[in-house]
Write a protein that holds these residues in place. Sequence first.
Motif, PDB file in Angstrom:
ATOM      1  N   ALA A 177       1.141  -6.619   6.420  1.00  0.00           N
ATOM      2  CA  ALA A 177       1.030  -5.279   5.834  1.00  0.00           C
ATOM      3  C   ALA A 177       2.347  -4.883   5.172  1.00  0.00           C
ATOM      4  O   ALA A 177       2.358  -4.260   4.101  1.00  0.00           O
ATOM      5  CB  ALA A 177       0.641  -4.260   6.906  1.00  0.00           C
ATOM      6  N   ILE A 178       3.457  -5.250   5.801  1.00  0.00           N
ATOM      7  CA  ILE A 178       4.773  -4.991   5.212  1.00  0.00           C
ATOM      8  C   ILE A 178       4.920  -5.767   3.911  1.00  0.00           C
ATOM      9  O   ILE A 178       5.411  -5.251   2.906  1.00  0.00           O
ATOM     10  CB  ILE A 178       5.886  -5.381   6.205  1.00  0.00           C
ATOM     11  N   CYS A 179       4.490  -7.013   3.907  1.00  0.00           N
ATOM     12  CA  CYS A 179       4.563  -7.846   2.703  1.00  0.00           C
ATOM     13  C   CYS A 179       3.763  -7.241   1.564  1.00  0.00           C
ATOM     14  O   CYS A 179       4.221  -7.206   0.412  1.00  0.00           O
ATOM     15  CB  CYS A 179       4.037  -9.252   2.990  1.00  0.00           C
ATOM     16  N   VAL A 180       2.559  -6.778   1.871  1.00  0.00           N
ATOM     17  CA  VAL A 180       1.696  -6.201   0.844  1.00  0.00           C
ATOM     18  C   VAL A 180       2.367  -4.995   0.205  1.00  0.00           C
ATOM     19  O   VAL A 180       2.374  -4.847  -1.026  1.00  0.00           O
ATOM     20  CB  VAL A 180       0.327  -5.824   1.435  1.00  0.00           C
ATOM     21  N   ARG A 181       2.945  -4.133   1.034  1.00  0.00           N
ATOM     22  CA  ARG A 181       3.619  -2.946   0.490  1.00  0.00           C
ATOM     23  C   ARG A 181       4.811  -3.352  -0.375  1.00  0.00           C
ATOM     24  O   ARG A 181       5.084  -2.735  -1.403  1.00  0.00           O
ATOM     25  CB  ARG A 181       4.070  -2.029   1.628  1.00  0.00           C
ATOM     26  N   ARG A 182       5.516  -4.388   0.032  1.00  0.00           N
ATOM     27  CA  ARG A 182       6.684  -4.855  -0.718  1.00  0.00           C
ATOM     28  C   ARG A 182       6.286  -5.330  -2.112  1.00  0.00           C
ATOM     29  O   ARG A 182       6.905  -4.968  -3.109  1.00  0.00           O
ATOM     30  CB  ARG A 182       7.358  -5.983   0.055  1.00  0.00           C
ATOM     31  N   TYR A 183       5.234  -6.121  -2.190  1.00  0.00           N
ATOM     32  CA  TYR A 183       4.818  -6.652  -3.481  1.00  0.00           C
ATOM     33  C   TYR A 183       4.106  -5.604  -4.335  1.00  0.00           C
ATOM     34  O   TYR A 183       4.152  -5.675  -5.568  1.00  0.00           O
ATOM     35  CB  TYR A 183       3.952  -7.897  -3.293  1.00  0.00           C
ATOM     36  N   ASP A 184       3.473  -4.650  -3.688  1.00  0.00           N
ATOM     37  CA  ASP A 184       2.880  -3.565  -4.457  1.00  0.00           C
ATOM     38  C   ASP A 184       3.950  -2.772  -5.194  1.00  0.00           C
ATOM     39  O   ASP A 184       3.704  -2.219  -6.262  1.00  0.00           O
ATOM     40  CB  ASP A 184       2.074  -2.634  -3.538  1.00  0.00           C
TER      41      ASP A 184
END
Length: 201
Positions: free
Chosen positions: A60-67
Amino acid sequence: MTEKRAELAIAALQTLAELGFARATLREIAQNSPYSHGLVHYYFADKADLITECVKQYKAICVRRYDGLVTDAGTPAELRTSFARGLAASLVDDSSMHRLWYDLRSQCMFEQGFRDEVAAIDKSLEKMIWRIVRRYAELCGQSPAVGSAFAYSLFDGLFQHALIRHLDGQSNAASTLRRQTRTALDQLVPVAASNSSAVAS
């Protein structure tokens, strides 16, 4: 309940990443965290439950980072470069967590219990990749040449093979991944490759 599970999972991430699925037990995880074995066992039925929650929190942290890359990029070149750099940096900085994710995803082929959760995490990553590909195409004034499942499979495969090489000590794994990522985006939006003024990096 949900917040406490997330808190315990974050605390256990590093231990799990170091041990992997097969070697981890709830007791050993608790011994390497600020929490007691009893508390960990109260919130998680077994290690599969805990590991799944750990990976869910990290991804979930990764997704927010790439978003954030999608939001910040104003040109195809900016998005392509920042995405390639982001993947390469995560490969090096978070290699143990990515190894845990691939370990968990492999295990779900043998253990039915957490297959649905792994599939949900996988789907969230596919959507993340697709947002990047669609935004890249939009910035190029084009449409992607493939669908989301194809795009995700491509980048997932590139990343997993880069991770294997990195864990094997190959010093060029990250730089190769950066180059392959830029190439892959141009393959998914083919016209971008000929528009050198738009995508030159």
